[in-house]
Design an enzyme around this catalytic site. Structure first.
Site, PDB file in Angstrom:
ATOM      1  CD1 TRP A  40      44.447  53.380  67.549  1.00 53.81           C
ATOM      2  CD2 TRP A  40      44.742  55.140  66.226  1.00 53.81           C
ATOM      3  NE1 TRP A  40      45.223  54.279  68.236  1.00 53.81           N
ATOM      4  CE2 TRP A  40      45.426  55.379  67.444  1.00 53.81           C
ATOM      5  CE3 TRP A  40      44.798  56.123  65.228  1.00 53.81           C
ATOM      6  CZ2 TRP A  40      46.141  56.548  67.684  1.00 53.81           C
ATOM      7  CZ3 TRP A  40      45.513  57.280  65.469  1.00 53.81           C
ATOM      8  CH2 TRP A  40      46.179  57.484  66.688  1.00 53.81           C
ATOM      9  N   GLY A  87      31.530  55.607  50.934  1.00 55.25           N
ATOM     10  CA  GLY A  87      32.039  55.480  49.573  1.00 55.25           C
ATOM     11  C   GLY A  87      33.277  56.287  49.329  1.00 55.25           C
ATOM     12  CG  ASN A 113      40.837  55.757  47.851  1.00 53.49           C
ATOM     13  OD1 ASN A 113      41.274  55.975  46.721  1.00 53.49           O
ATOM     14  ND2 ASN A 113      41.357  56.306  48.932  1.00 53.49           N
ATOM     15  CD  GLU A 134      33.717  59.849  44.233  1.00 56.57           C
ATOM     16  OE1 GLU A 134      34.750  59.816  43.515  1.00 56.57           O
ATOM     17  OE2 GLU A 134      33.624  60.567  45.235  1.00 56.57           O
ATOM     18  CE1 TYR A 135      31.522  60.562  40.453  1.00 55.35           C
ATOM     19  CE2 TYR A 135      33.358  59.429  39.382  1.00 55.35           C
ATOM     20  CZ  TYR A 135      32.859  60.496  40.112  1.00 55.35           C
ATOM     21  OH  TYR A 135      33.695  61.497  40.498  1.00 55.35           O
ATOM     22  CD1 TRP A 185      37.871  67.479  48.509  1.00 50.24           C
ATOM     23  CD2 TRP A 185      36.294  66.356  49.600  1.00 50.24           C
ATOM     24  NE1 TRP A 185      38.445  66.325  48.960  1.00 50.24           N
ATOM     25  CE2 TRP A 185      37.489  65.609  49.648  1.00 50.24           C
ATOM     26  CE3 TRP A 185      35.157  65.850  50.229  1.00 50.24           C
ATOM     27  CZ2 TRP A 185      37.582  64.381  50.276  1.00 50.24           C
ATOM     28  CZ3 TRP A 185      35.239  64.630  50.855  1.00 50.24           C
ATOM     29  CH2 TRP A 185      36.447  63.899  50.883  1.00 50.24           C
TER      30      TRP A 185
END
Length: 480
Positions: free
Chosen positions: A73, A103, A106, A146-147, A359
């Site tokens: 969505w 990735g 999560n 990760e990772y 980030w």
């Protein structure tokens, strides 16, 4: 940082200021569209002129090597059409590369591990990535595993990650796509996950996640992303900072010009055990309270922190680690501000690195609630490029988190350049403070026997401190 080291970093900045090859990599957390109030961030809030590369996050990976869309969505035309709106940003900034990441935390490691270990599935994955990039018109792909060899992975991941990157790069070269990788930065993690000299051959650049060195999983108040180690740290603790991580990657064979240093537009927050003990290392009893926009315990966006500072939180700087922290009552946060971001950017230049990554841009003060819009990102641009790009302005209608339609606009201020005849404040090359307003300063550059002055403004309630050639707090600048 000592004045000698600072001078070396500053001189490197002056020498390298025209280097157009430095990257400014901007991660964009697409889920920020679901935040409320002033925290809601949609594609129209991005100013693409402030980034050389913007990375949309995230898509997922399946065991059969498919690239999976995690929020149809939000991403596709049947909803908010995020992919299309994002890639349309190239109309405003054709030189900016618009990429997508796979990735993230999560996603974990197990599926990556399984796909990378099977030559057939791995080959299918590479082709699926190419198909995905073509279909949705992205310029490149960021691998955020990760990772390897952690979190459900296996020892063979280290070799298989190299093979995966090699096969992606070989196929990307045929189509002109950009390949990058986001990696764990600290030695204690990177040594488990990467054959650094081998994997570094294949991405165009490598985004060092030089943050989350500390957080509320610990029992004391510590800085999220220190530039340097503290004299009070010992053993493995001394590795948990930007400088140690960068040096480790360089020592292991990573090319300096591929390493992009990550800076966080957020802090890690704590609840103090005793509000009277509020310095770095003070005992804590858990994560800090959620902020009004990010709504996550243990972290605060810079846009939340700067509002708290305006509301009266006390700010202090850890001079050894090169970063600030703020507190009020039993709430404490270690974070980055314009001063520490500038110092980290100059550090990256002094080390000959490939640029700076943020980030993520959706928690910078993108609305200018505390002063200048995008103060952290603008600081990076000013240091790496010597100026802030000319403003862009976009006005688009895009659904907000409710059922109505909201108009969103983005503008970015630029620095002002005037000849020396109009700015007699310039008598030498370098930084100089305005004689009439401590919050204004200039970068004076000699050109054809005359001085050109780039005019800058310190952000909220800061003044220019000539002893450090940077903005500082008023209480640390006696003559202001």
């Amino acid at each position: 940082m000592s004045k000698t080291v600072f001078l070396i970093v500053f001189l490197s900045f002056v020498i390298s200021i025209t280097n157009a090859d430095r990257r400014i990599v901007c991660y964009y957390g697409s889920w920020a569209a679901y935040r409320h109030g002033l925290g809601e961030f949609v594609t129209a809030d991005i100013d693409p002129t402030l980034c050389t590369h913007i990375i949309y996050t995230f898509v997922g990976i399946s065991q059969d090597g498919s690239v999976t869309i995690l929020d149809s969505w939000l991403d596709l035309p049947n909803g908010r059409d995020g992919f299309e709106k994002f890639t349309s940003l190239r109309e405003l900034s054709p030189e900016t590369k618009l990429m997508i990441a796979i990735g993230g935390w999560n996603e974990g490691s197990q599926t990556f591990s399984e796909v990378a270990a099977d030559p057939y599935v791995r080959a299918q994955f590479v082709q699926n990535v190419i198909t995905f990039l073509k279909e949705y018109n992205f310029d490149g792909f960021d691998v955020d595993w990760e990772y390897p060899n952690q979190r459900g992975g296996q020892p063979a991941d280290k070799e298989n990650f190299v093979i995966l990157l090699k096969e992606l790069r070989e196929e990307f070269n045929k189509h002109g796509y950009v390949l990058s990788a986001a990696v764990g930065a600290a030695e204690m993690s990177a040594s488990q996950s990467y054959l650094i000299s081998e994997m570094s051959q294949y991405p165009h650049f490598i985004n060092l996640m030089t943050y989350d060195f500390h957080g509320s999983w610990e029992s004391s108040a510590e800085i999220n992303a220190p530039l340097y180690a503290s004299s009070g740290e010992f053993g493995a603790e001394t590795e948990l900072n930007v400088n140690s991580a960068v040096k480790y990657w360089l020592e292991q064979g990573a090319p300096a010009n591929k390493l992009v240093v990550g800076v966080p537009a957020y802090g890690r927050s704590f609840t103090l055990a005793n509000p009277s003990y509020n310095t770095v290392g003070s005992p804590t009893i858990g994560p800090g309270l959620p902020g009004p926009y990010t709504q996550a315990s243990g972290m605060l966006g810079y846009n939340e922190i700067c509002e708290y500072v305006k509301q009266g939180w006390t700010v202090r700087r850890d001079l050894e680690q090169g970063v600030p922290y703020a507190f009020k009552g039993n709430q404490w946060v270690g974070y980055d501000d314009t001063i520490s971001v500038e110092e980290k950017t100059k550090y990256a230049m002094s080390m000959g690195l490939g640029g700076i990554m943020m980030w993520s841009i959706d928690t910078d003060d993108f609305r200018g609630t505390c002063g200048e819009k995008y103060p952290l990102l603008n600081t990076i641009n000013r240091v790496l490029k010597g100026y802030i790009p000319s403003p862009t302005s976009t006005t688009t209608k895009e659904p907000n988190s409710g059922a109505t339609t909201a108009e969103s606009s983005t503008t970015t201020p630029s620095s002002t350049t005037t000849p020396s005849s109009l700015t007699p404040v310039c008598t030498h090359e370098g930084y100089v403070r305005d004689p009439n307003d401590c919050s204004i300063f200039y970068y004076c550059q000699e050109t054809n026997g005359k001085y050109l002055a780039n005019k800058f403004y310190c952000p909220y309630d800061l003044v220019f401190d000539p002893t450090i050639d940077n903005c500082n707090y008023k209480y640390d600048v006696p003559d202001c």
